[in-house]
Design an enzyme around this catalytic site. Structure first.
Site, short mmCIF file in Angstrom:
data_model
loop_
_atom_site.label_atom_id
_atom_site.label_comp_id
_atom_site.label_asym_id
_atom_site.label_seq_id
_atom_site.Cartn_x
_atom_site.Cartn_y
_atom_site.Cartn_z
N ASP A 1 -4.23 2.13 -1.86
CA ASP A 1 -3.58 3.34 -2.38
C ASP A 1 -4.49 4.54 -2.16
O ASP A 1 -5.51 4.69 -2.82
CB ASP A 1 -3.26 3.16 -3.87
CG ASP A 1 -2.48 1.88 -4.14
OD1 ASP A 1 -1.51 1.63 -3.40
OD2 ASP A 1 -2.85 1.14 -5.06
N SER B 1 0.84 -1.19 0.00
CA SER B 1 0.00 0.00 0.00
C SER B 1 0.87 1.24 0.00
O SER B 1 2.05 1.20 0.34
CB SER B 1 -0.90 0.02 1.24
OG SER B 1 -1.73 -1.12 1.29
N SER C 1 -3.28 -3.82 -3.11
CA SER C 1 -2.65 -2.60 -2.63
C SER C 1 -3.71 -1.59 -2.20
O SER C 1 -4.70 -1.35 -2.88
CB SER C 1 -1.79 -1.98 -3.74
OG SER C 1 -0.98 -0.94 -3.25
#
Length: 375
Positions: A295, A255, A293
């Site tokens: 983000d 991340s 991830s």
């Protein structure tokens, strides 16, 4: 050969390697990102009023974690809220407080970054700190703002070693001035592109003809992809990149949290547009925003003219028009890209809970950047 590449090529490798861990290491090593100039600190704290605090927790091999706090100004944030916005590129994460930012377009508490399983402690610290501020004796609701990345590769994350007191100390020690980077605070146990990640920061100051505003960025870098530096894909040359077998074994999904600050008087709508441009910088580093991830980018304005003060009459806001936003967009993209590089080049090799993660080898990176690019 460009002047930038000449500067890189001329830098002695021994000197370059010795820069790891120093502030502003990418630029000091000759890697100059973009066309705009940084502020004097090349950090998010170049934006007037912004403060940053870190608490780093390292105990032996197994514990590498911490907390990073970003305060938009030094006053009572609950009584002087700042306009803000949040943008999600891939939502595999736990960004506490995001729905109220989205709904009301403002931030009323410090922005805290930590590891995935310590969000609750960071929220509690933010609530405690806010309730304790003079003038908040009647406050019954606090929107704690906490972002996270998973540092479970290097850190015994299940041990939940971050305490409420640690997170509160990050808030209370936050200060203006140079920002520590690399293995500090919430970046202590992070990994980026198969190398040691960390906390990084950078800024851009627009020329007077474009408004003279400052845009500052702080990142918690813990994500994967094909590492790219100033347009050169260095990941394959170094033998580490997503979808290559050894990196798949390392579970390179991760991340990134991006905090964007500016002194430009922006509405929450234009702050959302500004936050979105931070992901242009993340993409330039080689990220494809993978499935696993988380983000997130959160942006706020410190301009006094757009603060939302309790108990005041309806203000006449001096909001920057849409047509003046493009230079700030460029600044956000550049500063984000450079902040990631500062995080990685400032980080040090770490022996952790599930193995060792090496620091990005600057002595191998610089020659790659000096080579002519094929078309």
């Amino acid at each position: 050969m460009s002047k930038k590449i000449m500067a890189i090529a001329a830098l002695p490798i021994a000197l370059a390697a010795g820069l790891a861990g120093a502030s502003d290491v990418a630029r000091r090593s000759g890697i100059v990102i973009g066309i705009l100039s940084p502020g004097p600190l090349n950090a998010i704290t170049d934006v007037p009023g912004v403060r940053v605090g870190h608490v780093t927790i390292e105990r032996g091999k197994d514990v590498h974690t911490g907390v990073t706090a970003v305060l938009p100004h030094g006053g009572n944030l609950f009584r002087e809220k700042v306009p803000a916005a949040i943008v999600v590129a891939n939502g595999f994460g736990k960004f506490a407080g995001s729905t109220q930012i989205e709904e009301l377009g403002e931030i009323e508490a410090p922005i805290l970054l930590t590891n995935t399983l310590s969000v609750a402690e960071a929220m509690a610290a933010s609530v405690e700190w806010t309730l304790a501020q003079p003038g908040n004796e009647d406050v019954r609701s606090v929107n704690a703002v906490v972002g996270e990345t998973n540092d479970g590769m290097l850190n015994d994350i299940r041990g939940r070693h971050v305490r409420i007191a640690d997170a509160r100390r990050a808030i209370e020690t936050a200060a203006a001035g140079a920002v520590a980077e690399g293995n500090v605070g919430a970046g202590t146990g992070t990994v980026a592109f198969g190398w040691k990640g960390g906390i990084g920061s950078a800024s851009r100051r627009l020329p007077a003809s474009l408004g003279g505003w400052t845009v500052g960025v702080l990142v918690q870098a813990n994500y994967g992809g094909v590492l790219t530096i100033d347009g050169t894909a260095v990941g394959p040359a170094l033998g580490r990149y997503d979808f290559q077998r050894e990196i798949e074994e390392r579970r390179a999904d991760g991340s990134v949290i991006v905090v964007v600050a500016t002194d430009a008087p922006l509405s929450d709508r234009n702050l959302r547009r500004l936050a979105a441009r931070a992901f242009a910088g993340i993409a330039r580093t080689g990220s494809s925003f993978s499935n696993g991830s988380g983000d997130y980018a959160v942006a706020f304005s410190t301009a006094a003219s757009v603060r939302r003060k309790a108990g005041t009459a309806i203000p006449m806001l001096a909001d920057l028009p849409n047509g003046a936003m493009s230079p700030a967009f460029q600044a956000a993209a550049e500063a984000t890209e450079e902040a990631v590089l500062n995080a990685m080049l400032s980080a040090r090799t770490t022996v952790g809970h599930h193995g060792t993660v090496e620091a990005l080898p600057l002595d191998r990176v610089l020659p790659l950047l000096a080579k002519p690019r094929s078309r």
